[in-house]
Design a protein around this motif. Structure first.
Motif, PDB file in Angstrom:
ATOM      1  N   ALA A 285     -25.342  29.827  -0.810  1.00 42.94           N
ATOM      2  CA  ALA A 285     -26.192  30.080   0.553  1.00 42.94           C
ATOM      3  C   ALA A 285     -25.297  30.649   1.468  1.00 42.94           C
ATOM      4  CB  ALA A 285     -26.937  28.790   1.153  1.00 42.94           C
ATOM      5  N   SER A 286     -24.152  30.356   1.419  1.00 43.41           N
ATOM      6  CA  SER A 286     -23.101  30.853   2.204  1.00 43.41           C
ATOM      7  C   SER A 286     -22.770  32.286   1.961  1.00 43.41           C
ATOM      8  CB  SER A 286     -21.775  30.070   2.399  1.00 43.41           C
ATOM      9  OG  SER A 286     -20.764  30.834   3.007  1.00 43.41           O
ATOM     10  N   CYS A 287     -22.385  32.598   0.463  1.00 45.00           N
ATOM     11  CA  CYS A 287     -22.237  33.909   0.188  1.00 45.00           C
ATOM     12  C   CYS A 287     -23.376  34.925   0.035  1.00 45.00           C
ATOM     13  CB  CYS A 287     -21.569  33.849  -1.003  1.00 45.00           C
ATOM     14  SG  CYS A 287     -19.968  32.763  -1.477  1.00 45.00           S
ATOM     15  N   LEU A 288     -24.552  34.584   0.135  1.00 49.42           N
ATOM     16  CA  LEU A 288     -25.811  35.375  -0.069  1.00 49.42           C
ATOM     17  C   LEU A 288     -25.992  35.927   1.315  1.00 49.42           C
ATOM     18  CD1 LEU A 288     -28.092  33.258  -2.662  1.00 49.42           C
ATOM     19  CD2 LEU A 288     -27.105  35.713  -2.698  1.00 49.42           C
ATOM     20  N   LYS A 289     -25.444  35.443   2.392  1.00 51.25           N
ATOM     21  CA  LYS A 289     -25.875  35.778   3.585  1.00 51.25           C
ATOM     22  C   LYS A 289     -25.657  37.505   3.690  1.00 51.25           C
ATOM     23  CE  LYS A 289     -25.234  31.698   6.033  1.00 51.25           C
ATOM     24  NZ  LYS A 289     -24.494  30.956   7.113  1.00 51.25           N
ATOM     25  N   ASN A 290     -26.523  38.154   4.202  1.00 53.26           N
ATOM     26  CA  ASN A 290     -26.525  39.712   4.490  1.00 53.26           C
ATOM     27  C   ASN A 290     -26.137  40.393   3.360  1.00 53.26           C
ATOM     28  OD1 ASN A 290     -26.951  39.406   7.323  1.00 53.26           O
ATOM     29  ND2 ASN A 290     -24.673  38.724   7.602  1.00 53.26           N
ATOM     30  N   VAL A 291     -26.371  39.901   1.959  1.00 50.96           N
ATOM     31  CA  VAL A 291     -26.193  40.615   0.785  1.00 50.96           C
ATOM     32  C   VAL A 291     -27.616  41.288   0.355  1.00 50.96           C
ATOM     33  CG1 VAL A 291     -25.815  40.113  -1.829  1.00 50.96           C
ATOM     34  CG2 VAL A 291     -24.318  38.946  -0.056  1.00 50.96           C
ATOM     35  N   SER A 292     -27.204  42.617  -0.231  1.00 51.98           N
ATOM     36  CA  SER A 292     -28.475  43.207  -0.757  1.00 51.98           C
ATOM     37  C   SER A 292     -28.589  43.025  -2.299  1.00 51.98           C
ATOM     38  CB  SER A 292     -28.005  44.559  -0.405  1.00 51.98           C
ATOM     39  OG  SER A 292     -28.134  44.886   1.060  1.00 51.98           O
ATOM     40  N   TYR A 293     -27.420  42.966  -2.844  1.00 52.17           N
ATOM     41  CA  TYR A 293     -27.267  42.948  -4.361  1.00 52.17           C
ATOM     42  C   TYR A 293     -26.460  41.860  -4.991  1.00 52.17           C
ATOM     43  CZ  TYR A 293     -28.972  47.714  -3.585  1.00 52.17           C
ATOM     44  OH  TYR A 293     -29.673  48.660  -3.217  1.00 52.17           O
ATOM     45  N   VAL A 294     -26.936  41.273  -6.210  1.00 51.89           N
ATOM     46  CA  VAL A 294     -26.170  40.062  -6.676  1.00 51.89           C
ATOM     47  C   VAL A 294     -26.025  40.484  -8.133  1.00 51.89           C
ATOM     48  CG1 VAL A 294     -26.169  37.489  -7.207  1.00 51.89           C
ATOM     49  CG2 VAL A 294     -27.222  38.673  -5.084  1.00 51.89           C
TER      50      VAL A 294
END
Length: 117
Positions: free
Chosen positions: A66-75
């Motif tokens: 959850a912390s790392c996914l903030k404001n991310v467009s692509y994974v």
């Protein structure tokens, strides 16, 4: 501002090369990796791109994701347990449960990810 990309398992062989390519293309990259002892022997890999942000955490940890996914467009989900030992439960937990948890966090937190690779 460039788009943000999360590379899970970005300290591994394929992941680190993916990080390099993404940075070269102008993306803002965060790496989530547990730096597993059997692979990294307790050391930060010297080949990691210094332009990437490294978060030492685990794909099986909801708070880390959850912390790392903030404001991310692509994974890019390149996390994988690999070993020559017959530790099948760790293999399944990392490779399958970790991937399921990634989707669960994205759906539950309503994170507007454009694409998961």
């Amino acid at each position: 501002m460039s788009e943000r990309v999360l590379v899970i398992g970005g300290a591994g062989f394929i992941g680190s090369h993916t990080v390099d390519a993404l940075i070269e293309e102008g993306f803002n990259v965060t790496i989530l990796d547990n730096l597993s002892e059997r692979v990294h022997r307790g050391k930060l890999p010297d080949y990691l791109n210094s332009k990437a942000k490294l978060v030492v955490g685990d794909v099986r940890n909801k708070e880390d994701l959850a912390s790392c996914l903030k404001n991310v467009s692509y994974v890019y989900n390149l996390a994988a347990y690999q070993d020559y030992m017959t530790d099948f439960s760790s293999f399944f937990s990392t490779n399958s449960v970790g991937t399921a948890l990634l989707y669960e966090v994205i759906v539950n937190e309503k994170i507007p990810i454009k694409k998961i690779i």
